[in-house]
Each structure stands twice: as C-alpha cells, then as structure tokens.
Design an enzyme around this catalytic site. Sequence first.
Site, PDB file in Angstrom:
ATOM      1  N   ASP A 281      31.343  58.828  66.996  1.00 57.01           N
ATOM      2  CA  ASP A 281      31.674  58.083  65.776  1.00 57.01           C
ATOM      3  C   ASP A 281      33.089  57.496  65.762  1.00 57.01           C
ATOM      4  O   ASP A 281      33.372  56.592  64.983  1.00 57.01           O
ATOM      5  CB  ASP A 281      31.378  58.908  64.508  1.00 57.01           C
ATOM      6  CG  ASP A 281      32.148  60.207  64.447  1.00 57.01           C
ATOM      7  OD1 ASP A 281      32.873  60.523  65.414  1.00 57.01           O
ATOM      8  OD2 ASP A 281      32.018  60.917  63.425  1.00 57.01           O
ATOM      9  N   ARG A 282      33.987  57.989  66.612  1.00 50.77           N
ATOM     10  CA  ARG A 282      35.343  57.411  66.649  1.00 50.77           C
ATOM     11  C   ARG A 282      35.441  56.353  67.752  1.00 50.77           C
ATOM     12  O   ARG A 282      34.656  56.371  68.699  1.00 50.77           O
ATOM     13  CB  ARG A 282      36.386  58.488  66.942  1.00 50.77           C
ATOM     14  CG  ARG A 282      36.569  59.476  65.819  1.00 50.77           C
ATOM     15  CD  ARG A 282      37.724  60.419  66.096  1.00 50.77           C
ATOM     16  NE  ARG A 282      37.967  61.267  64.936  1.00 50.77           N
ATOM     17  CZ  ARG A 282      39.043  62.006  64.748  1.00 50.77           C
ATOM     18  NH1 ARG A 282      39.991  62.035  65.673  1.00 50.77           N
ATOM     19  NH2 ARG A 282      39.191  62.740  63.659  1.00 50.77           N
TER      20      ARG A 282
END
Length: 543
Positions: A281-282
Amino acid sequence: MSVHTVVTQPFPDQKPGTSGLRKKVPVFQQPHYLENFVQSIFDSIAAPQGATLVVGGDGRYYNREAIQIILKMAAANGFGAVLVGRGGILSTPAASCVIRKYKTLGGIILSASHNPGGAKEDFGIKFNSGNGGPATETVTDAIFSKSKSITTYRILDAADVSLDELGETTLGNMKVKVIDPVDDYAELMESLFDFDAIRSLLKSGFRIKFDAMHAVNGPYAKEIIEKRLGATNGSVMNGVPLEDFGGGHPDPNLTYAHDLVEIMYGDDAPDFGAASDGDGDRNMILGKHFFVTPSDSLALLAANAALVPGYRQGLAGIARSMPTSAAADRVAKALNIPCYETPTGWKFFGNLMDAGKVTLCGEESFGTGSDHVREKDGLWAVLFWLNILAARKQSVESIVREHWAKFGRNFYSRYDYEGLPTEAANGVMQLLRDSFAGLTGKTFGKYTIQTCDDFSYTDTVDGSVSKNQGVRILFSDGSRIIYRLSGTGTEGATLRVYLEAYEADAAQHHLDAQEALQELIGIALNISELVKRTGRERPTVIT
Ligand code: G1P
Ligand code: ZN
C-alpha cells in the site's frame, strides 16, 4: 468434519490499533491466540448466515498457517463462502478491491505492513468492512471488548485446504474459492489508466525499475508492469515474495529501499524508479538521480489528473493528512476543489470518499490513494505516474520542476526521534502547548509565527471529533513546524517533527531541502527545548 467449541481464556493484549492487531509471530503462535481474536471479530460483526468473506495476506511468515485457521473458523461460524487469494496472497489494496467488487461482507487481511517479517518478526491481522476500508473504531472497540471476555471459539475439525490451485472446494458447508490474487486488481488498474500510452512509452526505450522488496507486490508488478505493459524482463526487482522479505525491512524510503536508490542514483540510471512496502500500500517515486517527496507526489498527481482516463472527469476534492505538506492545497485551489486536512491515518480519508467528497488523498509517509479502493495503493501510484510520464513525455525531474515553477515549492522534511522516554516526549509536547500564547506573533529571522494550535478534527461525515492530533506552529509565509507523537511506534515514544518551508521564488527551487529548511530546523529545536529535554543531538531518521 465436525464443529468444535474450544474452551479458551482471554489474552489481555488484543487491542487492535489503527492498522489492526500487530504482534511478534511467537505471540500469535501461542495456543488460542489467533483463534481468540478471529472469534472476537466474528462475534463483533455479527455476519448473517451464509455471508461471504475475503481472506488474504502479504505472504509473510505465518500467513499460510493463519489462513487455514481462519478458514476453519469461518466455516464453523456459518459463513457461506470465503474468497482467498492463491497461495494465501492478497495485497492490502487488492483485498480492498476484491471486497468491493464482489460486494462481500468484508475481509480479513494478514499483514504487518512495512515491518520486517520472519519467525521472530511481526505479524498482523485486521478486519476491513464491506466498503473495503479498515473497520471503524466502533468495530475495533467491539472486537477488543469481546476479546476480553471470550470463553470459547468455534472451529471446524478438518484437513487443511489446498490454496495453490485456483478453483472451488468446500469446507463443511462453506465454499472456499481460491482466486487469482492479481486478476481483479489488474482489471481495475486497466480501467483507470491508459495502458496503451504506457505501453508505447515503454516500447520507446523508456526504462523503469520497480523494487517489490521481496514483498507482496512482486506478482502484481510482474503481471502488470512486465506482462501487460511490456516493460523489459527484470524491470521488476526483488519480485519474489519471501516469508522474511529477504531479511530486509520492506519499507519504501530512501533508507530501506537502498538497492533501488543506488540504481536510480547510479551512472546508468533508468528513467523511473519506484518501490512499495510489505503489503503493497505504500509507494516511493524516483526519477533519474531524483527523489519525489510523497507530499509533492500527491500534489502532482492531482495537478495532472486530467491526463488519466479514470480521473479525466475531474476530482471531487483532495485530502491530505495534517503533517503532509500543503503542496496539494495549492493545486486544489487552482482546480477550485476542496482540500481536506485530516489527522494522520487512513480511516479519515475513507469517510470522505464514501461521502463522495474526495477523489485523491495522501500522507507524507509514502501513502497515496484514491476512491478506487479504501486503502492506500502503492502500485496504483506508480501506474498513475507512468500514465503522466507517457502523456507528457518529459522526465520525472522536469515535470516536478515545472510543477514547482507554477505552484511554488514546499520544501519538506521529517525528523524522527525514536525510542524516547515517554516523559521526555510528553514534556516536549506539553511545553509547546504551554507556549502558544508567548509564541504567537514572535519573529525569528525571516519567520514570524502567525498561530499555534493543537490540531483537532471534526469529521464532517460522522461528526466524530479527534483532539490532540499534533502541535502546529504556523508562520505568516505559509511555512510550518509540526510536532506529533507516533501512534505506531513499539518501543518508548517516537516524536516526529515535520518541517515545511514554502518558497514561491523559482530561483531558490534548486536548493537542497535540508539547506532550505536550516533556519526552520533551528527554530523547531529552540522552541521545543528538544535537545535539552531528550538528550538527543540529532534525530534517528531524517526523511
Ligand atoms: C505512521 C505514519 C502514518 C501512517 C501510519 C500507518 O503512523 O506516519 O502516516 O498512516 O504509520 O501506516 P505514526 O507512526 O506517525 O503514527
Ligand atoms: Zn503497508
């Protein structure tokens, strides 16, 4: 196959944080530990009989074992079907995508995000609701409360389910559907971005490097970037997910993604570099010898959204976490759309998205996303960038420099002081709060403090109020110093100092951020008595 009701007793430490329950693997391996938490989830969400659940994780150590337990418990608790990623794999954004696409009741995601994995490292579990986003505080509070009084849990006595072949099997009365972890997500990406344009860009000799950091995004990046978009083989590095992430720290920043950083700052650097974290997700974005701060990245995606098919119809609004630089605010102003400033953490964005108030959102901590799912999304950010690069046919650096020339540059840096004694960290925060009146109007060199406050936020959607979200020292020229205590640190207290200096003058934009922020850093240390109170001459990490 029969349902067993197992007698257990509570563990007092099962309070889920904003990212779920995170503990070391040996803690999760204690008898009944995971089971208790899973039963507490099921008891709290009160799923109707026959409901469908999504289950998957980032592939770290204990992922497979945990999934088998969850499947058997779901069957014993009356679920009708579970969608599980092949091999137990689902990145966090892909899980959010699958939950939404198949209109399921929600999902259980197994991950400890960017924290190291392995037999002695971190594991985590969280519940996401039917909108695809992390459960609200009401739900996580209910889970914690159930976990404190649990006496039994239900589990099916059955053999393990094979997770390595696609298709449907049954477990008691429940269907287990092993799905391709990448397909639904890849299809969503194809619906948002101009794959043809990106394909031609890559065909023209534009070179990219994506560092999956031996984490979950490897298969996603290989399928999407190499296979569907035609990047040369090897464009994805560290692409095989490993249970221990190859012993690394799967956090995409200049420190931990050092393999990629070396390549992007090397002699024969590719045109574009990116990395994502443990659960995908990053994101971190790099150009040739050039680093794009996450705050600038958010502003840039917003400013160029009209070039991307999925966002061509316009943005409803932008949201950024309070410590994230105000670069996005300037773009929102130019686009004449609202910009929301929220407390740190993704859940505030979810509410705004569900209400249709924002399309793009981001945090300075390498998190960017949009309303296509309800989690931040690393690979999505990478594809958004590639779409912009394909449309503009300029280098990353020249696009960023043009952006600064138009909007001004928000020089930005974050100083982290990790592992501080709690009293020292609290002392710094209290001193600042006590100094608001005396600091207001005070001038330090070219900087004058306009206002100071402790950030509080009223959620316009659910009306909830979040107080004490960080001390803000706001200067008359738009520069800011923010002090905040981390909510995710594990040892002692982590104090984060966020520095931001706004510079309209393009002649100054070439400066190095640390150079440009020097005066502000001096002020930040001075007014907080940070060195004296913590005994730290310098921060643990500078981003
Ligand atoms: C950190 C980041 C924050 C992010 C969170 C979860 O939290 O700063 O932006 O949402 O991790 O990934 P913190 O330790 O600052 O509370
Ligand atoms: Zn993550």
